[in-house]
Write an enzyme that holds these catalytic residues in place. Structure first.
Site, mmCIF file in Angstrom:
data_model
loop_
_atom_site.group_PDB
_atom_site.id
_atom_site.type_symbol
_atom_site.label_atom_id
_atom_site.label_comp_id
_atom_site.label_asym_id
_atom_site.label_seq_id
_atom_site.Cartn_x
_atom_site.Cartn_y
_atom_site.Cartn_z
ATOM 1 N N ASP A 81 36.784 67.644 29.913
ATOM 2 C CA ASP A 81 35.883 68.306 28.953
ATOM 3 C C ASP A 81 34.485 67.739 29.222
ATOM 4 O O ASP A 81 33.710 68.296 30.017
ATOM 5 C CB ASP A 81 36.390 68.023 27.528
ATOM 6 C CG ASP A 81 35.460 68.507 26.426
ATOM 7 O OD1 ASP A 81 34.385 69.049 26.736
ATOM 8 O OD2 ASP A 81 35.787 68.345 25.223
ATOM 9 N N GLY A 113 36.038 74.119 21.685
ATOM 10 C CA GLY A 113 35.323 74.426 20.448
ATOM 11 C C GLY A 113 34.445 73.262 20.048
ATOM 12 O O GLY A 113 34.705 72.117 20.434
ATOM 13 N N LYS A 115 46.507 70.571 19.186
ATOM 14 C CA LYS A 115 45.882 69.475 19.942
ATOM 15 C C LYS A 115 45.643 68.329 18.982
ATOM 16 O O LYS A 115 45.056 68.514 17.920
ATOM 17 C CB LYS A 115 44.565 69.984 20.550
ATOM 18 C CG LYS A 115 43.536 68.936 20.905
ATOM 19 C CD LYS A 115 42.429 69.553 21.732
ATOM 20 C CE LYS A 115 41.066 69.009 21.371
ATOM 21 N NZ LYS A 115 39.987 69.648 22.155
ATOM 22 N N GLU A 129 43.334 65.505 27.515
ATOM 23 C CA GLU A 129 41.942 65.898 27.717
ATOM 24 C C GLU A 129 41.043 64.663 27.705
ATOM 25 O O GLU A 129 41.150 63.824 26.815
ATOM 26 C CB GLU A 129 41.577 66.860 26.573
ATOM 27 C CG GLU A 129 40.182 67.427 26.607
ATOM 28 C CD GLU A 129 39.965 68.418 25.451
ATOM 29 O OE1 GLU A 129 40.946 68.888 24.827
ATOM 30 O OE2 GLU A 129 38.790 68.714 25.152
ATOM 31 N N ASP A 151 43.623 64.882 23.011
ATOM 32 C CA ASP A 151 42.227 64.761 23.449
ATOM 33 C C ASP A 151 41.705 63.380 23.059
ATOM 34 O O ASP A 151 41.648 63.043 21.875
ATOM 35 C CB ASP A 151 41.377 65.854 22.784
ATOM 36 C CG ASP A 151 39.933 65.875 23.274
ATOM 37 O OD1 ASP A 151 39.569 65.034 24.130
ATOM 38 O OD2 ASP A 151 39.168 66.733 22.794
ATOM 39 N N SER A 209 42.702 72.118 16.683
ATOM 40 C CA SER A 209 42.450 70.721 17.020
ATOM 41 C C SER A 209 42.548 69.886 15.751
ATOM 42 O O SER A 209 41.855 70.156 14.771
ATOM 43 C CB SER A 209 41.046 70.608 17.638
ATOM 44 O OG SER A 209 40.720 69.261 17.875
ATOM 45 N N LYS A 249 43.849 64.743 18.288
ATOM 46 C CA LYS A 249 42.829 63.799 18.728
ATOM 47 C C LYS A 249 43.476 62.422 18.798
ATOM 48 O O LYS A 249 44.197 62.031 17.860
ATOM 49 C CB LYS A 249 41.677 63.781 17.710
ATOM 50 C CG LYS A 249 40.859 65.060 17.739
ATOM 51 C CD LYS A 249 40.100 65.146 19.048
ATOM 52 C CE LYS A 249 39.020 66.196 19.016
ATOM 53 N NZ LYS A 249 38.269 66.248 20.287
ATOM 54 N N LYS A 306 33.446 74.853 27.660
ATOM 55 C CA LYS A 306 32.629 75.028 26.456
ATOM 56 C C LYS A 306 31.269 75.528 26.911
ATOM 57 O O LYS A 306 30.559 74.804 27.629
ATOM 58 C CB LYS A 306 32.420 73.689 25.737
ATOM 59 C CG LYS A 306 33.644 73.147 25.032
ATOM 60 C CD LYS A 306 33.324 71.811 24.389
ATOM 61 C CE LYS A 306 34.557 71.223 23.727
ATOM 62 N NZ LYS A 306 34.356 69.792 23.409
HETATM 63 O O1 SMG Z 1 35.974 73.662 17.269
HETATM 64 O O2 SMG Z 1 38.054 73.438 16.701
HETATM 65 C C1 SMG Z 1 36.995 72.986 17.125
HETATM 66 C C2 SMG Z 1 36.941 71.534 17.498
HETATM 67 C C3 SMG Z 1 37.636 71.290 18.776
HETATM 68 O O3 SMG Z 1 38.340 69.080 19.211
HETATM 69 C C4 SMG Z 1 37.445 69.883 19.289
HETATM 70 N N1 SMG Z 1 36.249 69.596 19.823
HETATM 71 O O4 SMG Z 1 36.171 67.142 22.394
HETATM 72 O O5 SMG Z 1 37.050 69.073 22.364
HETATM 73 C C5 SMG Z 1 36.414 68.182 21.792
HETATM 74 C C6 SMG Z 1 35.922 68.319 20.373
HETATM 75 C C7 SMG Z 1 34.439 68.105 20.315
HETATM 76 C C8 SMG Z 1 33.855 68.189 18.960
HETATM 77 S S1 SMG Z 1 34.272 66.859 17.982
HETATM 78 C C9 SMG Z 1 33.263 66.816 16.631
HETATM 79 MG MG MG Z 2 37.458 67.546 24.067
#
Ligand code: SMG
Ligand code: MG
Length: 365
Positions: free
Chosen positions: A237, A288, A159, A212, A187, A133, A161, A260
């Site tokens: 999510d 994650g 992925k 996402e 995402d 991510s 953001k 998750k």
């Molecule tokens: O653990 O690699 C990881 C982060 C994956 O993008 C990730 N998590 O919305 O899916 C999500 C985010 C939430 C945590 S953001 C601080």
């Molecule tokens: Mg997410």
């Protein structure tokens, strides 16, 4: 086997690089660990709540508070992972806190029986393909460098953001640079509204695996409407906090689910969502929350279940931390090995753990 006591331990884990999402920037992971102690074995659980209630309503101080005030006092003294969920059910919400406690009980119990998390949960693979991510960056050039380094390391899926002002342009740039073969998804962490539907439809040009959580957590009906006006599959999510919520699939609100364990209250509920989605032919993948090796070990075990047909946000330890609290998870041909020892199959390294610990609290049962 009786539980003799529980330790709440706070650790501060500096990230290798700041991680920016549509809701904020993380630079140090503030983690609450739960250690369940019995005369024969101890078990670890990692609480995935962040320091501020920006991803969801939970935050670390609140998780510690609800654990010491309500959840731990309600926990059956007899070590029984199946009994944890029902005993904590009267307390609304606080799923990340509940998940950490249940994971610690499960770990202790499995260390006694000698079974691994993977085997207990029903895993069918001994290694899992991994995605990464990638946070919002200061420039497209910086993003391309970052993605390039991850692709070089072997990650099988990327992925990005996204958020208003950082969506079509970076996605196009990554698609153009890395080609059609790169598995790519985005995402938004709930940053858009249905009024953005036409703008989000522009992402349809880039052959994304999924988008996402484009809309707010409670916008299930709006997600169903959005799904009818864009071609990119919608994955939820934040919206899915339980197996009951996963019924949103039948509303047409999503066609993929990010599972998750922390968000849904534990690994047992995560497995129920997996089973439900699998029965309906809905793809799931393991999300994650910037976990240390403790939470990562359990996530990788979960990701090895047969319905996890898409690569997860289960990256190697070095993507997050210079020094993890467990021996590092390392990428091998784009995969992580699923631990096969008793319980989590990994142990925190005492010296490392002590160095990053900011507070401990012992609760005798
Ligand atoms: O653990 O690699 C990881 C982060 C994956 O993008 C990730 N998590 O919305 O899916 C999500 C985010 C939430 C945590 S953001 C601080
Ligand atoms: Mg997410």
């Amino acid at each position: 086997m009786e539980i003799t006591g529980i330790e709440l331990r706070r650790i501060a884990m500096p990230l290798v690089a700041p991680f920016r999402t549509s809701f904020g920037t993380e630079t140090t992971r503030d983690v609450l660990l739960v250690r369940v102690v019995t005369p024969e074995a101890e078990g670890w659980g990692e609480c995935v709540a962040m320091s501020e209630p920006l991803y969801s309503s939970e935050y670390v101080d609140a998780a510690a508070d609800v654990l010491r005030r309500f959840l731990i006092p309600a926990l059956p003294r007899e070590l029984d992972p199946q009994a944890v969920g029902p005993a904590l059910a009267p307390f609304k919400g606080h799923r990340m806190a509940k998940a950490a406690l249940e994971a610690a009980v499960l770990d202790a119990s499995l260390r006694i029986t000698g079974e691994s998390f993977a085997r207990y949960l029903g895993a069918t693979r001994d290694r899992v393909p991994c995605g990464v991510s990638v946070g919002i960056m200061g420039s497209v050039a910086e993003l391309l460098d970052t993605v390039g380094a991850y692709v070089e390391e072997g990650y099988v899926r990327v992925k990005l953001k996204i958020g208003p002002g950082w969506d079509v342009t970076p996605v196009r740039a990554v698609r153009e640079r890395f080609g059609e073969d790169l598995l790519l998804q985005v995402d938004a962490n709930a940053a858009y509204t249905l009024a953005d539907a036409r703008h989000l439809a522009r992402l349809d040009d880039f052959d994304l695996l999924l988008i996402e959580q484009p809309l707010a957590d409670d916008d299930l009906v709006q997600h169903a409407r959005l799904a009818r006006s864009i071609r990119t599959p919608i994955c939820l999510d934040e919206s899915i906090e339980s197996a009951a919520h996963a019924a949103a699939i039948s509303l047409g609100a999503c066609s993929v689910v990010n599972i998750k364990p922390g968000r849904v209250g534990g690994y047992l509920e995560a497995r129920r969502i997996h089973d439900l989605c699998r029965a309906h032919g809905v793809a799931v993948w393991c999300g994650g929350m910037l976990e240390t090796g403790i939470g990562r070990a359990a996530n990788v075990a979960l990701a090895a279940l047969p319905g996890f047909t898409l690569p997860g946000d289960t990256s190697a330890s070095r993507r997050y931390f210079h020094t993890d609290v467990t021996p590092p998870f390392e990428l091998d041909g784009g995969h992580l090995d699923v631990p096969d020892g008793p319980g989590l199959g990994v142990d925190p390294v005492p010296d490392v753990l002590d160095k990053v610990t900011t507070a401990t609290e012992w609760i005798r049962l």
